[in-house]
Enzyme design. Structure first.
Site, PDB file in Angstrom:
ATOM      1  N   HIS A 187      -4.201  -0.903  -2.461  1.00 59.44           N
ATOM      2  CA  HIS A 187      -4.502  -2.285  -1.839  1.00 59.44           C
ATOM      3  C   HIS A 187      -3.518  -3.174  -2.592  1.00 59.44           C
ATOM      4  CE1 HIS A 187      -7.159  -5.647  -0.413  1.00 59.44           C
ATOM      5  NE2 HIS A 187      -7.429  -4.888   0.300  1.00 59.44           N
ATOM      6  N   ASP A 232     -11.109   2.055   3.738  1.00 62.31           N
ATOM      7  CA  ASP A 232     -11.030   2.812   4.818  1.00 62.31           C
ATOM      8  C   ASP A 232     -11.129   4.352   4.486  1.00 62.31           C
ATOM      9  OD1 ASP A 232     -10.299   0.859   6.442  1.00 62.31           O
ATOM     10  OD2 ASP A 232      -8.436   0.590   5.656  1.00 62.31           O
TER      11      ASP A 232
HETATM   12  N1  ACO Z   1      -0.176   6.528  -1.036  1.00 59.06           N
HETATM   13  C1  ACO Z   1       0.798   6.838  -1.965  1.00 59.06           C
HETATM   14  N2  ACO Z   1       1.743   5.820  -2.657  1.00 59.06           N
HETATM   15  C2  ACO Z   1       1.276   4.353  -2.638  1.00 59.06           C
HETATM   16  C3  ACO Z   1       0.096   4.079  -1.873  1.00 59.06           C
HETATM   17  C4  ACO Z   1      -0.523   5.328  -1.049  1.00 59.06           C
HETATM   18  N3  ACO Z   1      -1.613   4.847  -0.062  1.00 59.06           N
HETATM   19  N4  ACO Z   1      -0.117   2.840  -1.823  1.00 59.06           N
HETATM   20  C5  ACO Z   1       0.799   2.397  -2.613  1.00 59.06           C
HETATM   21  N5  ACO Z   1       1.719   3.424  -3.051  1.00 59.06           N
HETATM   22  C6  ACO Z   1       2.715   3.173  -3.997  1.00 59.06           C
HETATM   23  C7  ACO Z   1       3.897   2.737  -3.164  1.00 59.06           C
HETATM   24  O1  ACO Z   1       4.841   3.902  -2.843  1.00 59.06           O
HETATM   25  C8  ACO Z   1       4.714   2.109  -4.424  1.00 59.06           C
HETATM   26  O2  ACO Z   1       5.443   2.839  -5.251  1.00 59.06           O
HETATM   27  P1  ACO Z   1       6.672   2.511  -6.225  1.00 59.06           P
HETATM   28  O3  ACO Z   1       6.335   1.618  -7.120  1.00 59.06           O
HETATM   29  O4  ACO Z   1       7.145   3.930  -6.452  1.00 59.06           O
HETATM   30  O5  ACO Z   1       7.736   1.976  -5.035  1.00 59.06           O
HETATM   31  C9  ACO Z   1       3.450   1.489  -5.391  1.00 59.06           C
HETATM   32  O6  ACO Z   1       2.452   2.180  -4.959  1.00 59.06           O
HETATM   33  C10 ACO Z   1       3.136  -0.231  -4.689  1.00 59.06           C
HETATM   34  O7  ACO Z   1       2.647  -0.164  -3.389  1.00 59.06           O
HETATM   35  P2  ACO Z   1       3.056  -1.019  -2.323  1.00 59.06           P
HETATM   36  O8  ACO Z   1       3.491  -0.543  -1.105  1.00 59.06           O
HETATM   37  O9  ACO Z   1       4.436  -1.892  -2.775  1.00 59.06           O
HETATM   38  O10 ACO Z   1       1.786  -2.020  -2.437  1.00 59.06           O
HETATM   39  P3  ACO Z   1       1.610  -3.056  -1.145  1.00 59.06           P
HETATM   40  O11 ACO Z   1       0.556  -4.020  -2.093  1.00 59.06           O
HETATM   41  O12 ACO Z   1       2.775  -3.642  -0.819  1.00 59.06           O
HETATM   42  O13 ACO Z   1       0.784  -2.304  -0.036  1.00 59.06           O
HETATM   43  C11 ACO Z   1      -0.907  -1.069   0.935  1.00 59.06           C
HETATM   44  C12 ACO Z   1      -0.786  -2.045  -0.153  1.00 59.06           C
HETATM   45  C13 ACO Z   1      -0.094  -1.239   2.349  1.00 59.06           C
HETATM   46  C14 ACO Z   1      -2.636  -1.013   1.343  1.00 59.06           C
HETATM   47  C15 ACO Z   1      -0.510   0.329   0.403  1.00 59.06           C
HETATM   48  O14 ACO Z   1      -1.092   0.677  -0.759  1.00 59.06           O
HETATM   49  C16 ACO Z   1      -0.771   1.555   1.409  1.00 59.06           C
HETATM   50  O15 ACO Z   1       0.158   1.871   2.295  1.00 59.06           O
HETATM   51  N6  ACO Z   1      -2.075   2.233   1.522  1.00 59.06           N
HETATM   52  C17 ACO Z   1      -2.177   3.245   2.537  1.00 59.06           C
HETATM   53  C18 ACO Z   1      -2.594   2.691   3.853  1.00 59.06           C
HETATM   54  C19 ACO Z   1      -3.997   2.265   3.647  1.00 59.06           C
HETATM   55  O16 ACO Z   1      -4.955   2.830   3.392  1.00 59.06           O
HETATM   56  N7  ACO Z   1      -4.340   0.854   4.110  1.00 59.06           N
HETATM   57  C20 ACO Z   1      -5.530   0.095   4.201  1.00 59.06           C
HETATM   58  C21 ACO Z   1      -5.627  -0.871   3.077  1.00 59.06           C
HETATM   59  S1  ACO Z   1      -7.128  -1.706   2.995  1.00 59.06           S
HETATM   60  C22 ACO Z   1      -7.555  -2.459   4.349  1.00 59.06           C
HETATM   61  O17 ACO Z   1      -6.364  -3.097   5.012  1.00 59.06           O
HETATM   62  C23 ACO Z   1      -8.728  -2.821   4.961  1.00 59.06           C
END
Ligand code: ACO
Length: 429
Positions: A285, A341
């Site tokens: 998140h 979720d």
């Molecule tokens: N699975 C694997 N790796 C992940 C995940 C994940 N679900 N989420 C974040 N990471 C990793 C990224 O690859 C990144 O790694 P790095 O540092 O090696 O590049 C690091 O964690 C930081 O992640 P970001 O994508 O930069 O974080 P951001 O805040 O931009 O994204 C998000 C947040 C979009 C929610 C992300 O965690 C994600 O894609 N999660 C999966 C989708 C999801 O569950 N969305 C629902 C969110 S809650 C809602 O909207 C109700």
């Protein structure tokens, strides 16, 4: 200018609606902890709190429910007709977004494009749109699902059902929605939905109701800043919510769990995630760097619904996946925890909703928060009523002279061979 892709560190407004402490895993609506609201309140009462800033008296809640329920009893014939023109196997969110945008045509009296920018300065006009959207949405959603299920003539609610919308019962909002769909019964043949299922869905709507400037609420404020009508703004916000990184994640989690299938396949899946070949949907998140408090609530609710329908075998895959991820340094070091979720899809599936309806249920809850933010922006400080218009850093070519077509050569953009559309798509066109 500051360069901040994804608004990682940019505040664009002040707000008095929702407080989140992502490091501690705290979520409060108007100061009230989400856990207290989930255990002591209802979605309708919480919607009132979000919209008006205070918890209602008994009389206020009854009046509020009456105004909302009034719009639940029927869906305008134009919207029913519009839904009929969309393919029955379209993703449910396609139909929902189209129908919300079309609702704008039914309310020219509240459209700033036709009536001028001052139209929303009247509280009565603002309230009227809020009651309409909150009330019409579940009935609209039910029609979308009936159409999705192949029902050639979506049913309008029977007048006899409308009597169930008793304003003294805040959970009638959810009960009526389930009744329209014939869902939520503990056993076939029972008259209405089981109170445990009604409560579960009510709590899930409440947990989704607001989450400060998430992607879709930011989109809602973005559209509102241009002066567009509320139906178009809500349709735009729904579009933002649909994406798998936001409200579409619930559906994506279920598809992921189905793909993993068994606990033995979890280690291989997590290796693929760590190699960045896959994503662990329902984890991570932007704001929470701790357990999402909403995920705790939804997991509890899941077990309550399983008492009615029996446990879904995928819950074992989900809990084993969570345990494996939370003891793996990749996820621990990045502070990745389950978000709301991760477990909600299992509840929706147990009740009988198809996967592509899951984001519609998220939209139903979030509608309350969107409308609270809509009003907050409209009546908020003048200096915050700026059209949203971020800046960019231009990296393209400097000025150059126009080249006649015969002097351009063929370097640069290679012509891509045209690929055939998949046969399933061709069959639709
Ligand atoms: N699975 C694997 N790796 C992940 C995940 C994940 N679900 N989420 C974040 N990471 C990793 C990224 O690859 C990144 O790694 P790095 O540092 O090696 O590049 C690091 O964690 C930081 O992640 P970001 O994508 O930069 O974080 P951001 O805040 O931009 O994204 C998000 C947040 C979009 C929610 C992300 O965690 C994600 O894609 N999660 C999966 C989708 C999801 O569950 N969305 C629902 C969110 S809650 C809602 O909207 C109700």
């Amino acid at each position: 200018m500051s360069y901040d892709p994804g608004y990682m560190n940019t505040a664009v407004c002040t707000s008095r609606i929702t407080f989140i402490d992502g490091e501690k895993g705290i979520l409060r609506y108007r100061g009230y902890p989400i856990e207290q609201l989930a255990s002591k309140s209802s979605f309708m009462e919480t919607a009132f709190l979000l919209l008006y800033g205070e918890l209602p008296s008994e009389a206020q809640l009854k009046h509020f429910c009456a105004r909302v329920y009034h719009h639940q009893t029927a869906l305008h014939a134009d919207i029913v007709a519009l839904l009929q023109t969309i393919r029955h196997d379209a993703h449910c969110m396609t139909s929902v977004i189209s129908a919300l945008a079309a609702m704008s045509a039914l309310h020219p009296e509240a459209n700033p494009a036709l009536e001028g920018q001052a139209v929303y300065s009247s509280r009565k006009t603002r309230e009227s749109q809020m009651f309409t959207l909150l009330g019409a949405f579940p009935t609209l959603a039910a029609h979308v699902l009936l159409r999705r299920s192949g029902s050639s003539v979506p049913c309008l609610p029977a007048p006899s059902l409308s009597t169930l919308l008793d304003p003294a019962r805040p959970r009638a909002y959810v009960e009526y929605f389930l009744l329209l769909l014939g869902l939520g019964k503990a056993r076939p043949g029972e008259e209405g939905p089981d109170p445990r299922v009604v409560r579960a869905l009510d709590v899930i709507l409440l947990a989704h109701a607001d989450h400060e400037l998430n992607c879709s609420t930011a989109a809602l404020r973005h559209l509102t800043s241009s002066g567009v009508d509320v139906y178009t703004a809500v349709a735009g916000a729904t579009g933002a919510l649909y994406g798998p990184l936001h409200g579409g994640a619930t559906e994506a989690v279920l598809r992921m769990l189905q793909q993993i299938g068994t606990e033995e396949r979890i280690p291989a899946f997590l290796e693929a995630v760590k190699a960045k070949e896959a994503k662990l949907m329902g984890f991570g998140h932007r704001v929470y760097k701790n357990y999402d408090p909403r995920a705790v609530l939804v997991r509890e609710v899941a077990y309550e619904v399983f008492q009615v329908y029996g446990a879904d075998p995928l819950i074992h895959v989900a809990t084993a996946l969570e345990t494996a991820a939370r003891s793996d340094n990749y996820f621990v070091s990045r502070k990745l925890y389950p978000n709301i979720d991760f477990y909600s899809g299992l509840v929706y599936k147990a009740i009988g909703f198809p996967l592509d309806f899951f984001p519609v249920l998220f939209t139903m809850g979030r509608m309350a928060g969107w409308l609270a933010h809509w009003e907050e922006l409209l009546i908020g400080p003048e200096e915050e009523k700026k059209i949203v218009r971020p800046r960019q850093i231009y990296l393209g070519p400097a000025e150059r002279a126009f080249l006649p077509i015969e002097a351009r050569g063929h370097d640069g953009i290679a012509a891509e061979p045209e690929r055939l559309l998949p046969s399933t798509t061709r069959a639709r066109l």
